[in-house]
Scaffold this motif. Sequence first.
Motif, mmCIF file in Angstrom:
data_model
loop_
_atom_site.group_PDB
_atom_site.id
_atom_site.type_symbol
_atom_site.label_atom_id
_atom_site.label_comp_id
_atom_site.label_asym_id
_atom_site.label_seq_id
_atom_site.Cartn_x
_atom_site.Cartn_y
_atom_site.Cartn_z
ATOM 1 N N LEU A 157 0.826 -1.212 0.000
ATOM 2 C CA LEU A 157 0.000 0.000 0.000
ATOM 3 C C LEU A 157 0.860 1.262 0.000
ATOM 4 O O LEU A 157 0.558 2.239 -0.702
ATOM 5 N N ILE A 158 1.944 1.241 0.773
ATOM 6 C CA ILE A 158 2.828 2.407 0.820
ATOM 7 C C ILE A 158 3.491 2.639 -0.542
ATOM 8 O O ILE A 158 3.546 3.770 -1.049
ATOM 9 N N LEU A 159 3.987 1.568 -1.153
ATOM 10 C CA LEU A 159 4.616 1.698 -2.473
ATOM 11 C C LEU A 159 3.625 2.190 -3.516
ATOM 12 O O LEU A 159 3.957 3.019 -4.371
ATOM 13 N N ALA A 160 2.383 1.666 -3.443
ATOM 14 C CA ALA A 160 1.366 2.119 -4.389
ATOM 15 C C ALA A 160 1.071 3.609 -4.207
ATOM 16 O O ALA A 160 0.888 4.349 -5.177
ATOM 17 N N GLY A 161 1.050 4.082 -2.941
ATOM 18 C CA GLY A 161 0.830 5.495 -2.676
ATOM 19 C C GLY A 161 1.950 6.359 -3.211
ATOM 20 O O GLY A 161 1.717 7.437 -3.787
ATOM 21 N N ILE A 162 3.201 5.877 -3.043
ATOM 22 C CA ILE A 162 4.346 6.641 -3.553
ATOM 23 C C ILE A 162 4.302 6.739 -5.076
ATOM 24 O O ILE A 162 4.520 7.811 -5.661
ATOM 25 N N VAL A 163 4.012 5.637 -5.726
ATOM 26 C CA VAL A 163 3.925 5.642 -7.192
ATOM 27 C C VAL A 163 2.828 6.576 -7.673
ATOM 28 O O VAL A 163 2.995 7.334 -8.646
ATOM 29 N N PHE A 164 1.684 6.571 -6.964
ATOM 30 C CA PHE A 164 0.579 7.452 -7.335
ATOM 31 C C PHE A 164 0.978 8.918 -7.206
ATOM 32 O O PHE A 164 0.682 9.735 -8.093
ATOM 33 N N LEU A 165 1.674 9.267 -6.114
ATOM 34 C CA LEU A 165 2.101 10.656 -5.921
ATOM 35 C C LEU A 165 3.096 11.085 -6.995
ATOM 36 O O LEU A 165 3.050 12.207 -7.502
ATOM 37 N N VAL A 166 4.032 10.196 -7.348
ATOM 38 C CA VAL A 166 5.028 10.539 -8.371
ATOM 39 C C VAL A 166 4.358 10.764 -9.723
ATOM 40 O O VAL A 166 4.624 11.748 -10.428
ATOM 41 N N VAL A 167 3.459 9.845 -10.093
ATOM 42 C CA VAL A 167 2.765 9.971 -11.373
ATOM 43 C C VAL A 167 1.902 11.224 -11.402
ATOM 44 O O VAL A 167 1.862 11.958 -12.399
ATOM 45 N N ALA A 168 1.204 11.485 -10.277
ATOM 46 C CA ALA A 168 0.362 12.684 -10.222
ATOM 47 C C ALA A 168 1.206 13.952 -10.318
ATOM 48 O O ALA A 168 0.820 14.924 -10.982
ATOM 49 N N GLY A 169 2.393 13.959 -9.675
ATOM 50 C CA GLY A 169 3.280 15.123 -9.756
ATOM 51 C C GLY A 169 3.781 15.361 -11.172
ATOM 52 O O GLY A 169 3.828 16.504 -11.649
ATOM 53 N N ILE A 170 4.163 14.281 -11.858
ATOM 54 C CA ILE A 170 4.636 14.417 -13.243
ATOM 55 C C ILE A 170 3.518 14.933 -14.148
ATOM 56 O O ILE A 170 3.730 15.819 -14.989
ATOM 57 N N HIS A 171 2.328 14.400 -13.951
ATOM 58 C CA HIS A 171 1.200 14.850 -14.761
ATOM 59 C C HIS A 171 0.883 16.312 -14.507
ATOM 60 O O HIS A 171 0.611 17.083 -15.449
ATOM 61 N N GLN A 172 0.930 16.730 -13.250
ATOM 62 C CA GLN A 172 0.640 18.126 -12.913
ATOM 63 C C GLN A 172 1.716 19.062 -13.477
ATOM 64 O O GLN A 172 1.410 20.154 -13.950
ATOM 65 N N ARG A 173 2.977 18.607 -13.445
ATOM 66 C CA ARG A 173 4.063 19.429 -13.986
ATOM 67 C C ARG A 173 3.916 19.596 -15.492
ATOM 68 O O ARG A 173 4.130 20.700 -16.037
ATOM 69 N N LYS A 174 3.559 18.504 -16.186
ATOM 70 C CA LYS A 174 3.353 18.604 -17.625
ATOM 71 C C LYS A 174 2.206 19.559 -17.947
ATOM 72 O O LYS A 174 2.286 20.350 -18.895
ATOM 73 N N LYS A 175 1.155 19.490 -17.139
ATOM 74 C CA LYS A 175 0.004 20.366 -17.356
ATOM 75 C C LYS A 175 0.387 21.822 -17.129
ATOM 76 O O LYS A 175 -0.024 22.723 -17.888
ATOM 77 N N LYS A 176 1.219 22.065 -16.110
ATOM 78 C CA LYS A 176 1.653 23.426 -15.808
ATOM 79 C C LYS A 176 2.556 23.962 -16.917
ATOM 80 O O LYS A 176 2.432 25.124 -17.334
ATOM 81 N N ASN A 177 3.459 23.122 -17.411
ATOM 82 C CA ASN A 177 4.348 23.540 -18.504
ATOM 83 C C ASN A 177 3.561 23.833 -19.770
ATOM 84 O O ASN A 177 3.876 24.755 -20.522
ATOM 85 N N LYS A 178 2.515 23.070 -19.994
ATOM 86 C CA LYS A 178 1.683 23.289 -21.172
ATOM 87 C C LYS A 178 0.977 24.636 -21.097
ATOM 88 O O LYS A 178 0.920 25.392 -22.081
ATOM 89 N N LYS A 179 0.448 24.961 -19.906
ATOM 90 C CA LYS A 179 -0.219 26.254 -19.732
ATOM 91 C C LYS A 179 0.773 27.399 -19.912
ATOM 92 O O LYS A 179 0.451 28.429 -20.508
ATOM 93 N N SER A 180 1.988 27.225 -19.381
ATOM 94 C CA SER A 180 3.002 28.282 -19.500
ATOM 95 C C SER A 180 3.376 28.514 -20.968
ATOM 96 O O SER A 180 3.529 29.658 -21.421
ATOM 97 N N THR A 181 3.487 27.416 -21.729
ATOM 98 C CA THR A 181 3.819 27.530 -23.153
ATOM 99 C C THR A 181 2.714 28.240 -23.920
ATOM 100 O O THR A 181 2.971 29.096 -24.776
ATOM 101 N N GLU A 182 1.473 27.906 -23.615
ATOM 102 C CA GLU A 182 0.350 28.567 -24.281
ATOM 103 C C GLU A 182 0.316 30.055 -23.965
ATOM 104 O O GLU A 182 0.015 30.888 -24.840
ATOM 105 N N ARG A 183 0.641 30.402 -22.721
ATOM 106 C CA ARG A 183 0.644 31.815 -22.345
ATOM 107 C C ARG A 183 1.747 32.572 -23.089
ATOM 108 O O ARG A 183 1.546 33.699 -23.551
ATOM 109 N N GLU A 184 2.936 31.983 -23.209
ATOM 110 C CA GLU A 184 4.023 32.635 -23.924
ATOM 111 C C GLU A 184 3.679 32.821 -25.399
ATOM 112 O O GLU A 184 3.971 33.854 -25.998
ATOM 113 N N ASN A 185 3.038 31.812 -25.996
ATOM 114 C CA ASN A 185 2.646 31.932 -27.412
ATOM 115 C C ASN A 185 1.637 33.059 -27.607
ATOM 116 O O ASN A 185 1.670 33.797 -28.602
#
Length: 226
Positions: A157-185
């Motif tokens: 359960l602990i490992l599954a929670g860690i994997v979920f947090l890492v994946v969620a963080g990567i997804h959120q970072r990609k989403k944030k970078n995408k918004k930043s790129t759209e704003r610059e354009n």
Amino acid sequence: MLRVLLVTLSVAAIAHAELCKPDTQNAFKVRLSIKTALGDDAYAWDANEEYLFKAMMAFAMRRYSSKSTTQISNVLLCNVTDRVSFWFVVTDSSKNVTTVPGSEVEAAIRMNRNRINSAFLLSDKTLQFVKITSTLSPPVEPSTPVWLIVFGVVLCLILAGIVFLVVAGIHQRKKKNKKSTERENLEEKCEVTITVENGIPCEALDLKAGRINGVFAADDERFTPL
């Protein structure tokens, strides 16, 4: 002398017959399902099997009480049927004219039930003591300790929670970078559409619709034709 011996044996036989009867006090009924248990390997129930049963009962009584002097002759069988069912009693070795209390016989059988079953290659379901309920088999202990199983589950359960947090963080970072790129354009697009005239940034004119200069529009409103 012979007559006395015959009389004694007759009296003993009558006494034994009186002791071992269906539903009498301290008597137990036994049912054996040999064919059901062993199939083609089933053995015939004969005098030898009866002797073995008496020996096992005597063994159980002697093992139940270390001071017991029960002999094979103290185990009496009666009402034996072809479908292998019969009644039996255990007589008191000191008196031989009274039976051992049923509670003691039952306790001895419960204590040695596995040994009795093994002697006849049967189980509680195929060797039934009618008045005695089947003994409960000992609980099966898992090969893996319970604490280790619990630890493994918690760790997963602990490992599954860690994997979920890492994946969620990567997804959120990609989403944030995408918004930043759209704003610059968008900002770059706005800078392209603004021009500078006389040092003053102005929006590009729409050549088709034209654009009205606010200064001249104000003069036209003040000087209206007569």
